[in-house]
Design a protein around this motif. Structure first.
Motif, short mmCIF file in Angstrom:
data_model
loop_
_atom_site.label_atom_id
_atom_site.label_comp_id
_atom_site.label_asym_id
_atom_site.label_seq_id
_atom_site.Cartn_x
_atom_site.Cartn_y
_atom_site.Cartn_z
N GLN A 12 -15.62 60.40 16.68
CA GLN A 12 -14.84 59.39 16.00
C GLN A 12 -13.35 59.65 16.18
OE1 GLN A 12 -16.21 59.38 11.88
NE2 GLN A 12 -17.52 57.62 12.32
N ALA A 13 -12.57 58.60 16.10
CA ALA A 13 -11.12 58.74 16.18
C ALA A 13 -10.66 59.73 15.11
CB ALA A 13 -10.45 57.40 15.99
N ARG A 84 -7.34 65.42 17.15
CA ARG A 84 -6.73 64.13 16.74
C ARG A 84 -6.95 63.09 17.84
NH1 ARG A 84 -2.49 67.45 15.89
NH2 ARG A 84 -0.97 66.17 17.00
N LYS A 86 -8.02 59.87 20.07
CA LYS A 86 -7.76 58.45 19.93
C LYS A 86 -8.71 57.68 20.84
CE LYS A 86 -2.80 59.42 19.38
NZ LYS A 86 -1.45 59.14 19.93
N SER A 87 -8.86 56.41 20.58
CA SER A 87 -9.75 55.59 21.41
C SER A 87 -9.29 55.58 22.86
CB SER A 87 -9.84 54.17 20.86
OG SER A 87 -8.54 53.59 20.79
N GLU A 88 -7.98 55.67 23.07
CA GLU A 88 -7.48 55.67 24.45
C GLU A 88 -7.77 56.97 25.20
OE1 GLU A 88 -5.77 54.89 21.66
OE2 GLU A 88 -3.69 55.55 21.78
N THR A 90 -10.79 57.87 25.62
CA THR A 90 -12.09 57.61 26.21
C THR A 90 -11.99 57.53 27.72
OG1 THR A 90 -12.91 56.44 24.26
CG2 THR A 90 -13.96 55.93 26.37
N THR A 122 -16.22 59.80 24.80
CA THR A 122 -16.09 58.49 24.18
C THR A 122 -15.59 58.66 22.76
OG1 THR A 122 -17.92 57.63 25.52
CG2 THR A 122 -17.26 56.35 23.58
N VAL A 123 -14.49 57.99 22.44
CA VAL A 123 -13.90 58.06 21.11
C VAL A 123 -14.07 56.70 20.44
CG1 VAL A 123 -11.87 58.61 19.74
CG2 VAL A 123 -12.24 59.74 21.95
N SER A 124 -14.78 56.68 19.35
CA SER A 124 -15.01 55.41 18.65
C SER A 124 -13.96 55.23 17.57
CB SER A 124 -16.40 55.41 18.03
OG SER A 124 -16.51 56.44 17.05
N SER A 125 -13.49 54.00 17.44
CA SER A 125 -12.42 53.72 16.46
C SER A 125 -13.02 53.20 15.17
CB SER A 125 -11.43 52.73 17.04
OG SER A 125 -12.09 51.58 17.47
#
Length: 125
Positions: A12-13, A84, A86-88, A90, A122-125
């Protein structure tokens, strides 16, 4: 030298992951190691690198203060601690090795001698 990247996954983010780049073969201590990433539809970009001596590290502006690269030569392994997130962030993350690498050349993917397979982050927001 052969490189094996691992440690990717879904987070997760705001969360953390630690990637590992394990090397087989001799002379790991003579290689600088870099991490690059490639998101869908985008070019591969530099993330972080550590010189062959371990004395110098380099990070992209987008990850400064969040990602830390380190190496343990006795384990033939380089780590990328990602905090920390972030979705970016990913992307597929790749590690690469350059003989006696040091300095600004480590920011350039074309300067590396060996590449490992990628690991998906993969970072989920």
């Amino acid at each position: 030298v052969q490189l094996q990247a691992s440690g990717g996954g879904l987070v997760q983010a705001g969360g953390s992951l630690r990637l590992s780049c394990a090397a087989s073969g001799r002379g790991f201590g003579n290689y600088a190691i870099g991490w690059f990433r490639q998101a869908p539809g985008k070019e591969r970009e530099f993330v972080a690198a550590i010189s062959w001596t371990g004395d110098n590290t380099y990070s992209a502006d987008s990850v400064k203060g969040r990602f830390t690269i380190s190496r343990i030569n006795a384990k033939n392994t380089v780590y990328l601690q990602m905090n920390r997130m972030k979705s970016e962030d990913t992307a597929v993350y790749y590690c690469a090795a350059k003989v006696l690498g040091w300095g600004s050349e480590l920011l350039l993917s074309g300067k590396y001698d060996y590449w490992g397979q990628g690991t998906q982050v993969t970072v989920s927001s």
